[in-house]
Design a protein around this motif. Structure first.
Motif, mmCIF file in Angstrom:
data_model
loop_
_atom_site.group_PDB
_atom_site.id
_atom_site.type_symbol
_atom_site.label_atom_id
_atom_site.label_comp_id
_atom_site.label_asym_id
_atom_site.label_seq_id
_atom_site.Cartn_x
_atom_site.Cartn_y
_atom_site.Cartn_z
ATOM 1 N N ALA A 149 0.820 -1.214 0.000
ATOM 2 C CA ALA A 149 0.000 0.000 0.000
ATOM 3 C C ALA A 149 0.855 1.264 0.000
ATOM 4 O O ALA A 149 0.381 2.330 -0.394
ATOM 5 C CB ALA A 149 -0.929 0.002 1.208
ATOM 6 N N LEU A 150 2.094 1.141 0.447
ATOM 7 C CA LEU A 150 2.979 2.315 0.441
ATOM 8 C C LEU A 150 3.370 2.738 -0.973
ATOM 9 O O LEU A 150 3.847 3.843 -1.177
ATOM 10 C CB LEU A 150 4.233 2.024 1.269
ATOM 11 C CG LEU A 150 4.001 1.874 2.766
ATOM 12 C CD1 LEU A 150 5.241 1.321 3.448
ATOM 13 C CD2 LEU A 150 3.607 3.209 3.374
ATOM 14 N N TRP A 151 3.164 1.861 -1.933
ATOM 15 C CA TRP A 151 3.506 2.184 -3.321
ATOM 16 C C TRP A 151 2.261 2.370 -4.193
ATOM 17 O O TRP A 151 2.336 2.251 -5.407
ATOM 18 C CB TRP A 151 4.433 1.113 -3.893
ATOM 19 C CG TRP A 151 5.830 1.317 -3.421
ATOM 20 C CD1 TRP A 151 6.762 2.122 -3.983
ATOM 21 C CD2 TRP A 151 6.449 0.722 -2.288
ATOM 22 N NE1 TRP A 151 7.925 2.083 -3.255
ATOM 23 C CE2 TRP A 151 7.762 1.220 -2.202
ATOM 24 C CE3 TRP A 151 6.012 -0.178 -1.315
ATOM 25 C CZ2 TRP A 151 8.645 0.850 -1.201
ATOM 26 C CZ3 TRP A 151 6.896 -0.544 -0.320
ATOM 27 C CH2 TRP A 151 8.194 -0.042 -0.270
ATOM 28 N N LYS A 152 1.123 2.671 -3.582
ATOM 29 C CA LYS A 152 -0.074 2.956 -4.367
ATOM 30 C C LYS A 152 0.165 4.201 -5.212
ATOM 31 O O LYS A 152 0.697 5.203 -4.738
ATOM 32 C CB LYS A 152 -1.284 3.201 -3.455
ATOM 33 C CG LYS A 152 -1.879 1.954 -2.873
ATOM 34 C CD LYS A 152 -3.122 2.292 -2.077
ATOM 35 C CE LYS A 152 -3.718 1.055 -1.468
ATOM 36 N NZ LYS A 152 -4.869 1.374 -0.612
ATOM 37 N N GLY A 153 -0.239 4.125 -6.457
ATOM 38 C CA GLY A 153 -0.069 5.272 -7.348
ATOM 39 C C GLY A 153 1.319 5.394 -7.937
ATOM 40 O O GLY A 153 1.654 6.426 -8.528
ATOM 41 N N LEU A 154 2.143 4.363 -7.805
ATOM 42 C CA LEU A 154 3.516 4.426 -8.299
ATOM 43 C C LEU A 154 3.579 4.579 -9.815
ATOM 44 O O LEU A 154 4.430 5.315 -10.317
ATOM 45 C CB LEU A 154 4.293 3.178 -7.868
ATOM 46 C CG LEU A 154 5.742 3.091 -8.359
ATOM 47 C CD1 LEU A 154 6.570 4.220 -7.769
ATOM 48 C CD2 LEU A 154 6.346 1.749 -8.004
ATOM 49 N N ASN A 155 2.687 3.930 -10.545
ATOM 50 C CA ASN A 155 2.758 3.981 -12.013
ATOM 51 C C ASN A 155 2.693 5.407 -12.537
ATOM 52 O O ASN A 155 3.492 5.814 -13.383
ATOM 53 C CB ASN A 155 1.650 3.139 -12.639
ATOM 54 C CG ASN A 155 1.878 1.668 -12.434
ATOM 55 O OD1 ASN A 155 2.979 1.233 -12.117
ATOM 56 N ND2 ASN A 155 0.826 0.882 -12.596
ATOM 57 N N ALA A 156 1.737 6.165 -12.063
ATOM 58 C CA ALA A 156 1.580 7.545 -12.540
ATOM 59 C C ALA A 156 2.780 8.396 -12.142
ATOM 60 O O ALA A 156 3.314 9.174 -12.955
ATOM 61 C CB ALA A 156 0.300 8.149 -11.986
ATOM 62 N N PHE A 157 3.233 8.270 -10.908
ATOM 63 C CA PHE A 157 4.360 9.062 -10.413
ATOM 64 C C PHE A 157 5.646 8.700 -11.153
ATOM 65 O O PHE A 157 6.412 9.579 -11.562
ATOM 66 C CB PHE A 157 4.506 8.829 -8.904
ATOM 67 C CG PHE A 157 5.456 9.762 -8.212
ATOM 68 C CD1 PHE A 157 5.437 11.120 -8.440
ATOM 69 C CD2 PHE A 157 6.371 9.263 -7.293
ATOM 70 C CE1 PHE A 157 6.313 11.978 -7.785
ATOM 71 C CE2 PHE A 157 7.252 10.099 -6.627
ATOM 72 C CZ PHE A 157 7.218 11.465 -6.876
ATOM 73 N N ALA A 158 5.871 7.401 -11.359
ATOM 74 C CA ALA A 158 7.082 6.957 -12.062
ATOM 75 C C ALA A 158 7.064 7.412 -13.516
ATOM 76 O O ALA A 158 8.101 7.841 -14.052
ATOM 77 C CB ALA A 158 7.216 5.441 -11.979
#
Length: 162
Positions: A103-112
């Motif tokens: 859950a700490l990496w939720k939204g990683l795709n958009a940010f990366a």
């Protein structure tokens, strides 16, 4: 020491550090191997912005992977109206316990993706501007280096940030 001083007085001083007979001979002799080396250097210089851009994009992905957990915690703390979290460490612990470490990496795709393109553009355009601003000897002054950085930053601001 006396013989060295006498020899130094007998030899005329060059006009500058590059005005040495051996260097003049090297510059004048444009053999086929020297021309090939110059062409290879030109090709490598042309690839440099691409290499810098790809390196920048990898750096952006690594940065996103490292910062995403902190960003998730920051966002949770900002949106916490009920006082569920008592601080940064407590927020990390509760997210981990209740939702799992992923859950700490939720939204990683958009940010990366954002950081990948941001740094690819910044590093690639900076290398392009630096290559365009170099003088005949391939040197880059501090002012020109700064101008290349400003150009890359303006390009990033116009294309990515806005």
């Amino acid at each position: 020491p006396d013989a060295i001083e006498a020899l130094a007085r007998a030899m005329p001083a060059p006009a500058n550090a590059y005005d040495v007979p051996a260097l003049r001979r090297l510059r004048g002799a444009a053999s086929a191997s020297e021309r090939t080396e110059k062409r290879s250097a030109a090709r490598a210089a042309a690839l440099l912005p691409l290499v810098k851009g790809v390196s920048g994009s990898f750096g952006g992905v690594i940065e996103a992977c490292c910062l995403q957990p902190v960003d998730v915690v920051k966002t949770r703390l900002q949106l916490d109206k009920s006082g569920q979290y008592k601080g940064v460490v407590d927020c990390f612990k509760k997210i981990h316990a209740e939702e799992g470490v992923g859950a700490l990496w939720k939204g990683l795709n958009a940010f990366a993706t954002h950081l990948c393109f941001k740094y690819m553009l910044r590093m690639g355009t900076n290398a392009t501007f630096q290559a365009a601003l170099r003088d005949e000897e391939g040197k880059l002054t501090t002012g020109k280096r700064m101008a290349a950085g400003v150009g890359a930053g303006v390009g990033e601001a116009l294309c990515i940030v806005t």
